[in-house]
Design a protein around this motif. Sequence first.
Motif, PDB file in Angstrom:
ATOM      1  N   VAL A   1      -3.106  -0.166 -13.517  1.00  0.00           N
ATOM      2  CA  VAL A   1      -3.931  -0.979 -12.626  1.00  0.00           C
ATOM      3  C   VAL A   1      -4.034  -0.290 -11.274  1.00  0.00           C
ATOM      4  N   ASN A   2      -5.247  -0.157 -10.786  1.00  0.00           N
ATOM      5  CA  ASN A   2      -5.481   0.459  -9.472  1.00  0.00           C
ATOM      6  C   ASN A   2      -5.552  -0.656  -8.431  1.00  0.00           C
ATOM      7  N   ILE A   3      -4.387  -1.169  -8.055  1.00  0.00           N
ATOM      8  CA  ILE A   3      -4.311  -2.305  -7.135  1.00  0.00           C
ATOM      9  C   ILE A   3      -4.988  -1.991  -5.812  1.00  0.00           C
ATOM     10  N   SER A   4      -4.744  -0.800  -5.284  1.00  0.00           N
ATOM     11  CA  SER A   4      -5.276  -0.432  -3.964  1.00  0.00           C
ATOM     12  C   SER A   4      -6.747  -0.031  -4.020  1.00  0.00           C
ATOM     13  N   GLU A   5      -7.265   0.161  -5.241  1.00  0.00           N
ATOM     14  CA  GLU A   5      -8.662   0.563  -5.481  1.00  0.00           C
ATOM     15  C   GLU A   5      -9.015   1.868  -4.771  1.00  0.00           C
ATOM     16  N   GLU A   6      -8.037   2.767  -4.699  1.00  0.00           N
ATOM     17  CA  GLU A   6      -8.323   4.109  -4.187  1.00  0.00           C
ATOM     18  C   GLU A   6      -9.222   4.849  -5.163  1.00  0.00           C
TER      19      GLU A   6
ATOM     20  N   LEU B   1       2.806  -3.382 -17.107  1.00  0.00           N
ATOM     21  CA  LEU B   1       1.794  -2.830 -16.210  1.00  0.00           C
ATOM     22  C   LEU B   1       2.357  -1.663 -15.415  1.00  0.00           C
ATOM     23  N   MET B   2       1.459  -0.794 -14.979  1.00  0.00           N
ATOM     24  CA  MET B   2       1.831   0.337 -14.120  1.00  0.00           C
ATOM     25  C   MET B   2       0.835   0.447 -12.982  1.00  0.00           C
ATOM     26  N   THR B   3       1.313   0.849 -11.817  1.00  0.00           N
ATOM     27  CA  THR B   3       0.411   1.168 -10.718  1.00  0.00           C
ATOM     28  C   THR B   3       0.975   2.311  -9.888  1.00  0.00           C
ATOM     29  N   MET B   4       0.080   2.941  -9.139  1.00  0.00           N
ATOM     30  CA  MET B   4       0.459   3.963  -8.165  1.00  0.00           C
ATOM     31  C   MET B   4      -0.048   3.505  -6.804  1.00  0.00           C
ATOM     32  N   ALA B   5       0.845   3.466  -5.850  1.00  0.00           N
ATOM     33  CA  ALA B   5       0.468   3.041  -4.499  1.00  0.00           C
ATOM     34  C   ALA B   5       0.000   4.236  -3.678  1.00  0.00           C
ATOM     35  N   PRO B   6      -0.805   4.004  -2.642  1.00  0.00           N
ATOM     36  CA  PRO B   6      -1.185   5.099  -1.745  1.00  0.00           C
ATOM     37  C   PRO B   6       0.053   5.726  -1.108  1.00  0.00           C
ATOM     38  N   HIS B   7      -0.027   7.019  -0.830  1.00  0.00           N
ATOM     39  CA  HIS B   7       1.096   7.703  -0.173  1.00  0.00           C
ATOM     40  C   HIS B   7       0.994   7.481   1.334  1.00  0.00           C
ATOM     41  N   VAL B   8       1.999   6.807   1.891  1.00  0.00           N
ATOM     42  CA  VAL B   8       2.020   6.515   3.329  1.00  0.00           C
ATOM     43  C   VAL B   8       3.400   6.833   3.884  1.00  0.00           C
ATOM     44  N   GLU B   9       3.475   6.980   5.202  1.00  0.00           N
ATOM     45  CA  GLU B   9       4.756   7.262   5.846  1.00  0.00           C
ATOM     46  C   GLU B   9       5.679   6.042   5.798  1.00  0.00           C
ATOM     47  N   ASN B  10       5.112   4.872   6.024  1.00  0.00           N
ATOM     48  CA  ASN B  10       5.898   3.640   6.046  1.00  0.00           C
ATOM     49  C   ASN B  10       5.606   2.808   4.799  1.00  0.00           C
TER      50      ASN B  10
ATOM     51  N   GLU C   1       3.771  -0.645   4.457  1.00  0.00           N
ATOM     52  CA  GLU C   1       2.316  -0.784   4.473  1.00  0.00           C
ATOM     53  C   GLU C   1       1.744  -1.015   3.073  1.00  0.00           C
ATOM     54  N   ILE C   2       2.495  -0.621   2.068  1.00  0.00           N
ATOM     55  CA  ILE C   2       1.978  -0.745   0.698  1.00  0.00           C
ATOM     56  C   ILE C   2       2.773  -1.756  -0.135  1.00  0.00           C
ATOM     57  N   ARG C   3       3.591  -2.550   0.533  1.00  0.00           N
ATOM     58  CA  ARG C   3       4.348  -3.579  -0.177  1.00  0.00           C
ATOM     59  C   ARG C   3       3.395  -4.488  -0.977  1.00  0.00           C
ATOM     60  N   TYR C   4       2.227  -4.765  -0.413  1.00  0.00           N
ATOM     61  CA  TYR C   4       1.279  -5.664  -1.075  1.00  0.00           C
ATOM     62  C   TYR C   4       0.861  -5.153  -2.452  1.00  0.00           C
ATOM     63  N   VAL C   5       0.839  -3.819  -2.624  1.00  0.00           N
ATOM     64  CA  VAL C   5       0.449  -3.240  -3.910  1.00  0.00           C
ATOM     65  C   VAL C   5       1.417  -3.676  -5.003  1.00  0.00           C
ATOM     66  N   PHE C   6       2.689  -3.562  -4.717  1.00  0.00           N
ATOM     67  CA  PHE C   6       3.715  -3.917  -5.693  1.00  0.00           C
ATOM     68  C   PHE C   6       3.767  -5.425  -5.921  1.00  0.00           C
ATOM     69  N   ARG C   7       3.590  -6.176  -4.851  1.00  0.00           N
ATOM     70  CA  ARG C   7       3.603  -7.636  -4.969  1.00  0.00           C
ATOM     71  C   ARG C   7       2.427  -8.115  -5.824  1.00  0.00           C
ATOM     72  N   ASP C   8       1.269  -7.515  -5.606  1.00  0.00           N
ATOM     73  CA  ASP C   8       0.084  -7.916  -6.366  1.00  0.00           C
ATOM     74  C   ASP C   8       0.239  -7.588  -7.856  1.00  0.00           C
ATOM     75  N   LEU C   9       0.872  -6.461  -8.161  1.00  0.00           N
ATOM     76  CA  LEU C   9       1.071  -6.122  -9.571  1.00  0.00           C
ATOM     77  C   LEU C   9       2.051  -7.102 -10.215  1.00  0.00           C
TER      78      LEU C   9
END
Length: 211
Positions: free
Chosen positions: A106-111, A140-149, A152-160
């Motif tokens: 699943v592309n949660i972040s829709e990158e 399910l599997m997802t890949m979050a955007p690569h960020v320093e902090n 910022e991408i906690r929502y990706v994992f929560r949404d999955l």
Amino acid sequence: MRSGRKNENIDIIAVTKTVDVDIINESINLGINNIGENKVQEIQKKYDNINDDVNWHMIGHLQSNKVKYIIDKVNLIHSLDRLSLAKEINKRAKAKDIVKDVLIQVNISEEKSKFGLKKEEVVPFIEKILEMENIRVKGLMTMAPHVENPEEIRYVFRDLRNLGYKIENRNYENIEMKYLSMGMSNDYEVAIEEGSNMVRLGTALFGKRIY
């Protein structure tokens, strides 16, 4: 662990892209029992030279015309993301008289640079593959955007995780939300806090690699 969860409840997938066979076998001897590869040709190249007591995971984008090369080698395909691929996996698994475990990507972040279904596409997709007798959806599997902090991408994992709950509550036959494969070397702690029970670690285990 910061999440308060027990280590034994979380599967570590050692991402062995570009890692030499000897180092992989040494890692297995030290306790690694799941290895993940991004490319079919890497699995083919390494498969016969790796210790038998290990589970193989196909974690990268999978081309339909290459399914036949790994269908009886990998324990879990993490990257089912389209109907044509599901049909090919089902066909090849049927020919081998096996049932193949898969995760839906699943592309949660829709990158645009990432593969995977949009959140709203997952339930209709599952309903299309319910009749495929040789595929077993395990999560399910997802890949979050690569960020320093990673916050910022906690929502990706929560949404999955929430999507997994939604699917589980539909009580589909032969569909199980056993695994949430999310989190990599730079963000796995946040992913685990949000419910991941399968993390894919490369740099954290083998150091930074030049691809």
